[in-house]
Structure formats: C-alpha cells, structure tokens
Design a protein around this motif. Structure first.
Motif, short mmCIF file in Angstrom:
data_model
loop_
_atom_site.label_atom_id
_atom_site.label_comp_id
_atom_site.label_asym_id
_atom_site.label_seq_id
_atom_site.Cartn_x
_atom_site.Cartn_y
_atom_site.Cartn_z
N GLU A 95 -3.02 4.99 8.23
CA GLU A 95 -3.32 3.63 8.65
C GLU A 95 -3.49 2.73 7.44
N LYS A 96 -2.76 1.61 7.43
CA LYS A 96 -2.87 0.63 6.35
C LYS A 96 -3.93 -0.40 6.74
N HIS A 97 -4.27 -1.27 5.78
CA HIS A 97 -5.32 -2.27 6.04
C HIS A 97 -4.92 -3.20 7.18
N LYS A 98 -3.65 -3.64 7.20
CA LYS A 98 -3.23 -4.56 8.26
C LYS A 98 -3.30 -3.89 9.64
N ASP A 99 -3.03 -2.58 9.68
CA ASP A 99 -3.16 -1.85 10.95
C ASP A 99 -4.62 -1.78 11.37
N TYR A 100 -5.51 -1.55 10.38
CA TYR A 100 -6.94 -1.48 10.68
C TYR A 100 -7.43 -2.82 11.22
N VAL A 101 -6.97 -3.92 10.61
CA VAL A 101 -7.41 -5.25 11.05
C VAL A 101 -7.01 -5.48 12.50
N TYR A 146 -10.44 -3.95 19.28
CA TYR A 146 -11.68 -3.28 19.69
C TYR A 146 -12.79 -4.30 19.91
N ARG A 183 -6.39 -3.20 14.82
CA ARG A 183 -7.16 -2.31 15.68
C ARG A 183 -8.60 -2.79 15.83
N ALA A 184 -9.18 -3.28 14.73
CA ALA A 184 -10.56 -3.76 14.78
C ALA A 184 -10.68 -5.02 15.64
N GLU A 222 0.85 -1.19 0.00
CA GLU A 222 0.00 0.00 0.00
C GLU A 222 0.88 1.24 0.00
#
Length: 191
Positions: free
Chosen positions: A30-36, A42, A38-39, A16
C-alpha cells in the motif's frame, strides 16, 4: 515575477518504491495515496454510522409514519406489501397519456427540424428575393464570347459546368474514384 511563475513550473514527482521481490508473496504494497483513499473512506463511513446512531438515540418512539401501516416484520426483517395491479381503466388511461406525450414530443422535434432546415443556407440555391447567383467570366473580344467553352475554361466536364460549388476538375475526375451513392440514399434524397 519569477516567484509567481515558480508554482506553474513542472515539479518532480516523488515516486514510492514498489514491493520487493522477496515480499511479493505478501501481496500488494500500500502506497501513501492508497492509504489516504482508504482512510477517507473509513472516516466517512464512521461519520455516517455516528449520525445514524445519534438519530436512533434521539428518535421519538411515538412517531408515526403512514408507511408503518403497510410494513411488517418477518424473522426480524422489514417486509412491505407490494401494491396490487392497477385497475384496467386506470391502466388504459395511463397508456393513452403516454401515447399523447410521445406524439407531443414528436411534433415538437419535427418543428425544431423544420426550423433548422429553414434557417440552413443551402449552397447553390437561389438567394431569397429571386436573384440568381452568376459566375461572370470576362473575355477580350466578341469572337472569344462566341467561342467561349465553359467546360474547357473551368477544366471540367459538361455535367459539372452548372455547379457553382464543388466543381471537380478533369484531373481529379481522372485520378480519383468517386463514391456512387447507394440506392437507399438516392430514394431518400428523392423522397
């Protein structure tokens, strides 16, 4: 066969893009792997909170724990009384038990070391049964037997002739420095 090998072939990593320079002031992109990550974090926290809410709602108000006798509330915070120091005689008993445990572990480890040393094959010592190891050199005549010089034959000095292993040659002795053991090592070897 080829289709089964296809999944083991290295695949191109789709990268990315990073934060463009005009948006650097906005911080980390934020990249997709960071979002995953974090999600997932959460959602796990939300599940934990949900379990705690369910447990609190189904709690029996008449339920009793012995810990309730010692705990108190001060300004809305649970505070527990710390247990007082143990009596001196119980403290001494616990200390002697600790010392006994340490001695027992030391003896166990000492026995392990002795067993390992007994099983260790030391090069250069006599074999069990008393048969001494020998190095046989064959010569052509009796005159050669009388003139035989072991140091010259093995290419070493007189000090190393008795060794049956790791016998350095005169070339090695002349070219390389040999590390001399320190006094502490010598004292430990003698002890």
């Amino acid at each position: 066969m080829v289709s089964s090998l296809r999944k083991f072939a290295p695949r191109r990593e789709h990268k990315e893009r990073g934060q463009i320079s005009s948006r650097k002031k906005l911080g980390f992109l934020e990249k997709h792997k960071d979002y995953v990550l974090r999600a997932r974090d959460y959602n796990e926290k939300q599940r934990q909170l949900k379990r705690l809410r369910e447990r609190a709602s189904t709690r029996n108000p008449d339920e009793f724990y012995f810990n309730m006798e010692r705990s108190q509330m001060q300004d809305g915070v649970h505070v527990e009384d710390r247990q007082k120091a143990l009596p001196l005689d119980i403290q001494k008993l616990m200390d002697t038990q600790n010392v006994t445990y340490v001695k027992m572990q030391r003896d166990i480890n000492k026995k392990k070391i002795e067993k390992l040393q007994h099983d260790l094959h030391i090069v250069g010592e006599e074999e069990e049964g008393g048969a001494e190891q020998r190095h046989t050199v064959f010569v052509d005549s009796k005159r050669m037997v009388e003139e035989f010089d072991a140091a010259r034959h093995f290419g070493t000095t007189e000090e190393f002739v008795g060794r049956r292993h790791n016998r350095p040659t005169e070339e090695v002795l002349g070219s390389a420095e040999i590390a001399r053991p320190s006094e502490n090592h010598l004292k430990r070897a003698v002890a």
